[in-house]
Design a protein around this motif. Structure first.
Motif, PDB file in Angstrom:
ATOM      1  N   SER B 163      42.862 -17.362 116.491  1.00  0.00           N
ATOM      2  CA  SER B 163      41.959 -18.691 116.976  1.00  0.00           C
ATOM      3  C   SER B 163      40.883 -18.671 117.717  1.00  0.00           C
ATOM      4  CB  SER B 163      43.306 -19.669 117.525  1.00  0.00           C
ATOM      5  OG  SER B 163      44.349 -19.255 116.792  1.00  0.00           O
ATOM      6  N   CYS B 167      37.393 -21.638 120.723  1.00  0.00           N
ATOM      7  CA  CYS B 167      36.867 -21.776 121.970  1.00  0.00           C
ATOM      8  C   CYS B 167      35.439 -21.135 122.070  1.00  0.00           C
ATOM      9  CB  CYS B 167      37.689 -21.288 123.147  1.00  0.00           C
ATOM     10  SG  CYS B 167      39.167 -22.053 123.211  1.00  0.00           S
ATOM     11  N   LYS B 211      42.561 -15.335 136.742  1.00  0.00           N
ATOM     12  CA  LYS B 211      42.960 -16.458 135.588  1.00  0.00           C
ATOM     13  C   LYS B 211      42.126 -16.987 135.001  1.00  0.00           C
ATOM     14  CE  LYS B 211      45.502 -20.729 136.027  1.00  0.00           C
ATOM     15  NZ  LYS B 211      45.936 -22.050 136.862  1.00  0.00           N
ATOM     16  N   SER B 212      42.144 -16.635 133.909  1.00  0.00           N
ATOM     17  CA  SER B 212      41.112 -16.929 132.589  1.00  0.00           C
ATOM     18  C   SER B 212      41.838 -18.045 131.644  1.00  0.00           C
ATOM     19  CB  SER B 212      40.873 -15.561 131.865  1.00  0.00           C
ATOM     20  OG  SER B 212      40.343 -16.107 130.519  1.00  0.00           O
ATOM     21  N   ARG B 213      40.675 -18.891 131.182  1.00  0.00           N
ATOM     22  CA  ARG B 213      41.450 -20.073 130.303  1.00  0.00           C
ATOM     23  C   ARG B 213      41.747 -19.179 128.932  1.00  0.00           C
ATOM     24  NH1 ARG B 213      40.032 -25.384 132.330  1.00  0.00           N
ATOM     25  NH2 ARG B 213      38.366 -25.296 134.027  1.00  0.00           N
ATOM     26  N   MET B 214      41.487 -18.261 128.764  1.00  0.00           N
ATOM     27  CA  MET B 214      41.814 -17.546 127.332  1.00  0.00           C
ATOM     28  C   MET B 214      43.283 -17.192 127.092  1.00  0.00           C
ATOM     29  SD  MET B 214      39.551 -14.667 125.509  1.00  0.00           S
ATOM     30  CE  MET B 214      40.490 -13.207 125.018  1.00  0.00           C
ATOM     31  N   PRO B 215      43.724 -17.423 126.084  1.00  0.00           N
ATOM     32  CA  PRO B 215      45.279 -16.914 125.993  1.00  0.00           C
ATOM     33  C   PRO B 215      45.107 -15.510 126.209  1.00  0.00           C
ATOM     34  CG  PRO B 215      44.398 -17.937 124.188  1.00  0.00           C
ATOM     35  CD  PRO B 215      43.323 -18.176 124.958  1.00  0.00           C
ATOM     36  N   ARG B 216      46.306 -15.017 126.732  1.00  0.00           N
ATOM     37  CA  ARG B 216      46.503 -13.457 126.592  1.00  0.00           C
ATOM     38  C   ARG B 216      47.238 -13.138 125.439  1.00  0.00           C
ATOM     39  NH1 ARG B 216      48.131  -8.857 128.018  1.00  0.00           N
ATOM     40  NH2 ARG B 216      47.839  -7.621 129.693  1.00  0.00           N
ATOM     41  N   TYR B 217      46.623 -11.987 124.807  1.00  0.00           N
ATOM     42  CA  TYR B 217      47.333 -11.511 123.590  1.00  0.00           C
ATOM     43  C   TYR B 217      47.670 -10.027 123.761  1.00  0.00           C
ATOM     44  CZ  TYR B 217      45.029 -15.345 121.176  1.00  0.00           C
ATOM     45  OH  TYR B 217      44.584 -16.516 120.681  1.00  0.00           O
ATOM     46  N   GLU B 218      48.934  -9.855 123.102  1.00  0.00           N
ATOM     47  CA  GLU B 218      49.442  -8.368 123.099  1.00  0.00           C
ATOM     48  C   GLU B 218      49.101  -7.732 121.672  1.00  0.00           C
ATOM     49  OE1 GLU B 218      53.390  -7.832 124.788  1.00  0.00           O
ATOM     50  OE2 GLU B 218      52.614  -8.719 126.508  1.00  0.00           O
TER      51      GLU B 218
END
Lengths: 158, 240
Positions: B163, B167, B211-218
């Motif tokens: 996604s 953004c 702290k970022s507004r981006m989701p964290r992905y693994e």
């Protein structure tokens, strides 16, 4: 001999045309439903909600932290007041959900909202624009966001 | 006496470039919008962190940007308290923190960034490229060019599986800009960012931003490298 072969070809052609016509008719009506049944069928969202295995979500409190989390992450697309008018909204192919719209949110269970946040839109059959937040927010934070969405819509799952 | 004067002069010459960078940073009040040191954690900054500029940017792009700035993130952060429902007494017990800072679209006439002369831009770019953090060890990155088919497959993953397009602005297959504006535009990422930094950011974002507004992905190493390769193909000269 020639005539009989031509007749056979003709009858095969007629049979094929008949099968095709039946198939098109069946496809047009739907999987075993009559036209009347189709006309009175519930909207897709409701159908899906009914299919989902009932699962009760543990209750959670909405705190100031929940609101800050919503403002920081969710408001990018869903807007500061949850009306689906965040800064990204007009650039997305599928508009972000308006969290103040009762009509839709009543058809979603808390568990479905939880899954949409945790696993993303695509995982729950919705738009791929909604990312998965499961590695960013823990389950408690997601549960409290579900409750916050319930506050925004002033509604519960039917 | 002569020897000591010589060493003082040499010392001054060696220090001159960094003091010039420091002067520009101070004169232009860069620190009011950008985080310039990893130690500054108390405040929300409206502009991108620069304390790892040397890890993140390509030097040629940085110098060019300082001379002729262009908008990178179309949305701006407003450090203010957004409208919200009233806080209950119970909430006060678990009260937080700092105001989140909300986003609004940049108005058409707001300048993207101060611009600098050729000389100042060079000095500043050199100084900023010296700002690095002791980031985790970098993964080796794949530099091989992508085939059209590979690029299309990665683009699908970039837009639908993760996604990112919601953004970040990117380029579609027709070379048109599309995508959300709350994150930095990636339309010119291939000129702006370092390939190894992209991989590192995707692996350990917390090493760069608290702290970022981006989701964290693994995501796995292969995907990280694919995204880095894909982003390196996004260049403003490819916009149609």
């Amino acid at each position: 001999m020639k005539t009989s072969v031509t007749n056979m070809k003709k009858s095969c052609g007629n049979l094929f045309a008949a099968i095709t016509a039946l198939a098109v008719l069946a496809w047009g009506i739907g999987c075993g439903q009559s036209r009347e049944e189709q006309a009175t069928a519930p909207p897709p969202a409701q159908q899906e909600a009914e299919k989902v295995r009932p699962r009760k979500l543990e209750s959670a409190r909405v705190t100031e932290n929940t609101r800050q989390t919503y403002q920081w992450y969710c408001a990018q697309c869903h807007g500061a007041e949850g009306k689906g008018d965040g800064v990204n909204a007009k650039f997305l192919t599928v508009p972000p959900r308006d969290h103040t719209k009762v009509a839709y949110l009543e058809t979603r269970t808390d568990a479905q909202l939880f899954d949409a946040i945790k696993f993303g839109g695509l995982a729950v059959g919705r738009a791929p624009c909604m990312p998965a937040w499961g590695h960013t927010l823990d389950d408690d934070a997601i549960r409290s966001l579900v409750q916050y969405i319930r506050e925004l819509c002033q509604c519960e799952a039917l | 006496m002569k020897t000591s004067t010589f060493f003082i002069l040499i010392g001054f010459l060696l220090l001159a470039p960094s003091s010039s960078t420091a002067e520009i940073l101070r004169d232009k009040d860069c620190g009011s919008c950008h985080r310039l040191s990893v130690a500054e954690t108390e405040k929300n900054f409206a502009a991108p962190d620069l304390h790892f500029a040397g890890d993140k940017f390509q030097p040629a792009w940085l110098k060019q940007f300082l001379k002729n700035p262009a908008v990178i993130r179309p949305a701006v952060t407003v450090i203010d308290t957004p409208p919200r429902p009233p806080v209950t007494v119970a909430d006060a017990n678990t009260a937080v923190v700092t105001a989140a800072g909300f986003l609004r679209e940049r108005s058409g006439n707001s300048p993207p960034h101060p611009s600098f002369s050729e000389q100042d831009a060079s000095a500043l770019a050199d100084g900023l490229m010296g700002l690095k953090i002791s980031a985790p060890p970098r993964e080796s990155t794949v530099a091989a060019p992508l085939s059209k088919r590979q690029r299309a497959k990665i683009k699908y993953k970039f837009e639908r599986t993760f996604s990112c397009i919601s953004c970040h602005q990117s380029l579609n297959l027709a070379g048109k800009v599309r995508g959300g504006i709350s994150g930095p535009s990636l339309v010119n990422a291939g000129n702006r960012l370092r390939a190894d930094w992209i991989v590192s950011w995707l692996k350990t974002p917390e090493a760069y931003a608290a702290k970022s507004r981006m989701p964290r992905y693994e995501m796995d190493s292969v995907t990280r490298n694919q995204f880095s390769q894909f982003l390196m193909t996004l260049k403003k000269e490819n916009v149609k």
